[in-house]
Scaffold this active site. Structure first.
Site, PDB file in Angstrom:
ATOM      1  N   GLU A   1      -9.148  -9.084  12.762  1.00 47.29           N
ATOM      2  CA  GLU A   1      -9.013  -9.669  11.514  1.00 47.29           C
ATOM      3  C   GLU A   1     -10.406 -10.135  11.160  1.00 47.29           C
ATOM      4  O   GLU A   1     -11.190 -10.683  11.859  1.00 47.29           O
ATOM      5  CB  GLU A   1      -7.890 -10.744  11.360  1.00 47.29           C
ATOM      6  CG  GLU A   1      -7.845 -11.713  10.570  1.00 47.29           C
ATOM      7  CD  GLU A   1      -6.951 -13.013  10.580  1.00 47.29           C
ATOM      8  OE1 GLU A   1      -6.287 -13.315   9.760  1.00 47.29           O
ATOM      9  OE2 GLU A   1      -7.126 -13.479  11.778  1.00 47.29           O
TER      10      GLU A   1
ATOM     11  N   LYS B   1      -0.871  -9.032   5.130  1.00 49.52           N
ATOM     12  CA  LYS B   1      -0.377 -10.158   5.705  1.00 49.52           C
ATOM     13  C   LYS B   1       0.801 -10.588   5.076  1.00 49.52           C
ATOM     14  O   LYS B   1       0.735 -11.099   3.900  1.00 49.52           O
ATOM     15  CB  LYS B   1      -1.193 -11.170   6.410  1.00 49.52           C
ATOM     16  CG  LYS B   1      -0.827 -12.054   7.280  1.00 49.52           C
ATOM     17  CD  LYS B   1      -1.972 -13.279   7.638  1.00 49.52           C
ATOM     18  CE  LYS B   1      -1.424 -14.058   8.763  1.00 49.52           C
ATOM     19  NZ  LYS B   1      -2.354 -15.122   9.015  1.00 49.52           N
TER      20      LYS B   1
ATOM     21  N   CYS C   1      -2.655 -11.858  13.374  1.00 52.47           N
ATOM     22  CA  CYS C   1      -3.014 -13.228  13.782  1.00 52.47           C
ATOM     23  C   CYS C   1      -1.979 -14.015  14.084  1.00 52.47           C
ATOM     24  O   CYS C   1      -0.966 -13.621  14.699  1.00 52.47           O
ATOM     25  CB  CYS C   1      -3.939 -13.697  12.695  1.00 52.47           C
ATOM     26  SG  CYS C   1      -4.755 -15.436  13.257  1.00 52.47           S
TER      27      CYS C   1
END
Length: 520
Positions: free
Chosen positions: A269, A332, A389
């Site tokens: 990321e 995301k 994440c």
């Protein structure tokens, strides 16, 4: 039970000690039995028949646990946000304990201590579920399940996911207390039955079969941990340096004779904060790395769009093909509140001016976390589950990716903001848990570490150090089997929630009159 509860001071001390001990079950210590013992001390603290008191000691346990457990929040954004998050999470723990105080008053539970333990486990799992979704999208950090990656209980993840494992940990802690109290009352048979159940559950968990076969073939994945010049938020100011580090790391990966013939290279990321789809300099660097690798490159970057009223930002993993450029992107789905977007910005600014570092709020993507990666050696596209994440902490999102076809999981993350705290290792523990829950090989790749390769049975095959430039390659099994946990979906949570509601209502309805009169 007729045994009188301990003094108020003793229960407060027990609650605080229990929270501190529970934190030691998580990385960096990984003393997994301490989660059971720490929860047992909370059970001791809740013995007084008062919902208010249960809430108070639950809040104390929560603070003692969350303040050290999420110390990384202080490292990233400062004291006040860290305290506010710890208080909010502890408040949900307090509410959970109050619900339990009412539930155990029900006629079905009042005189059945061995039945109380699993009921408390169910109530606790529901409380954790609340933390996973509320407020502001939830914050699932610190679930008891995530402390068990070195425990025999890890195998249960494949049967019922985090809700089941957390419920079992809480149940075992409650059973230990039950056993001690029964023995104090000279009820030897039932008193010994409680620890016998604990031992049986731990032993039986080792018998859960965990498949590791490559039903879909194997895939060799290279990963690059580019590193940053300095820990903390300052890393974001050096975007070109970070990108260049990952380009150099890719070239080193390809030149490394141990890398072998790669099928995919993954970056973490924020590996390129400059979007290579629109930024010419970033595009040249990414294409340089792509040409060096000669295989698809999966990179983390941002995408900005001008909406009707505000500018929007997306956190994406982009599939980059040599000579073609970007061919696919996953955005995301669960941006982190107060980190990637700022709810109630004017109010939040009063507590920390760090909110202004997030100048453009991130918005959620709408597609499942699956990226189709062309693998020449297999002559097909391999669906790669790419959860970004903190998304690794959310049950439904990962399950959606696996049920949607993902044969391997990749967890790209950027841990630079959290310095040398335990955050990255806590996240790696979650990745290990997810590997077992879904029966998928998993690769966590971070800008700064800790990165690692995890087998489908949760075994950590290799890992990197924090704040070092590194790279690695691994041949991972591709799997198409669906675990029991994935087949059940949200059923455990739904059943647990219904049982909790029934137990609470039964407690309110059938509690002794004297108790109800005092509590009004």
């Amino acid at each position: 039970m007729p045994t009188s509860p301990p003094s108020r001071l003793t229960t407060v001390v027990a609650a605080i000690l229990g929270g501190l001990l529970t934190d030691t079950a998580f990385p960096q210590r990984n003393w997994w039995p301490m989660a059971i013992l720490g929860f047992a001390l909370l059970v001791v603290a809740m013995r007084r028949d008062s919902a208010r008191w249960a809430a108070l000691v639950g809040f104390g346990w929560g603070l003692a646990f969350f303040l050290p457990h999420i110390w990384f929040a202080n490292e990233a954004v400062g004291v006040i946000p860290w305290l506010a998050l710890s208080v909010a999470e502890s408040g949900i723990v307090a509410a959970t304990c109050a619900v339990w105080a009412w539930a155990r008053r029900g006629s079905a539970l009042r005189e059945r201590p061995l039945l109380q333990a699993p009921t408390l486990g169910v109530v606790w799992a529901v409380g954790e579920q609340v933390r996973q979704v509320w407020p502001f999208g939830g914050f699932p950090w610190g679930r008891l399940a995530f402390s068990q990656t070195e425990s025999p209980l890890l195998g249960l993840a494949s049967l019922g996911g985090a809700p089941l494992v957390s419920a079992v940990v809480a149940t075992l802690g409650a059973l230990l207390v039950t056993g001690v109290l029964l023995l104090r009352e000279a009820e030897v048979l039932r008193g010994l039955l409680a620890p016998a159940i604990v031992a049986a559950v731990l032993g039986a968990s080792l018998l859960v079969p965990l498949g590791t076969n490559a039903s879909g073939g194997t895939m060799r994945i290279g990963a690059v941990q580019g590193n940053v010049a300095e820990p903390g938020l300052g890393a974001f100011a050096n975007a070109y340096e970070v990108l260049s580090n990952h380009v150099a790391g890719t070239e080193a990966l390809v030149a490394d004779p141990t890398s072998g013939d790669l099928d995919l290279v993954v970056w973490p990321e924020n590996a390129s904060d400059y979007n290579p789809r629109v930024n010419a300099d970033a595009q040249a660097l990414v294409e340089q790395a792509s040409q060096a690798a000669g295989v698809p490159l999966l990179i983390g970057t941002d995408r900005y769009e001008d909406g009707d009223e505000i500018r929007e930002r997306y956190n994406e993993m982009v599939l980059w093909m040599p000579g073609e450029g970007a061919t696919f992107a996953y955005a995301k789905q669960i941006p982190a509140a107060f980190a990637e977007y700022i709810p109630m910005r004017d109010v939040a600014r009063v507590f920390s001016d760090a909110v202004d570092l997030v100048s453009v709020d991130m918005v959620p993507g709408s597609e499942i976390a699956v990226v189709p990666v062309p693998v020449a050696a297999l002559e097909r596209d391999v669906p790669v589950g790419t959860v970004i994440c903190f998304e690794v902490a959310y049950d439904a999102l990962i399950r959606e990716a696996v049920v949607g076809g993902a044969e391997v999981l990749v967890v790209p993350t950027n841990n630079a903001s959290f310095g040398y705290t335990a955050e990255s290792e806590q996240q790696l523990a979650m990745s290990r848990f997810r590997a077992v829950e879904h029966g998928r090989a998993t690769i966590q790749i971070s800008t700064v570490g800790v990165s690692g390769v995890i087998a489908p049975n949760g075994v950590l095959l290799s890992s990197t150090e924090l704040f070092t430039a590194d790279h690695f390659a691994a041949s991972v099994p591709l799997r198409t089997e669906i675990t029991v946990s994935d087949r059940l979906g949200d059923a455990p949570v739904v059943v647990f929630t219904l049982l909790t509601a029934l137990a609470f209502l039964a407690g309110v309805a059938t509690a002794p009159r004297t108790v109800r009169r005092v509590r009004r």
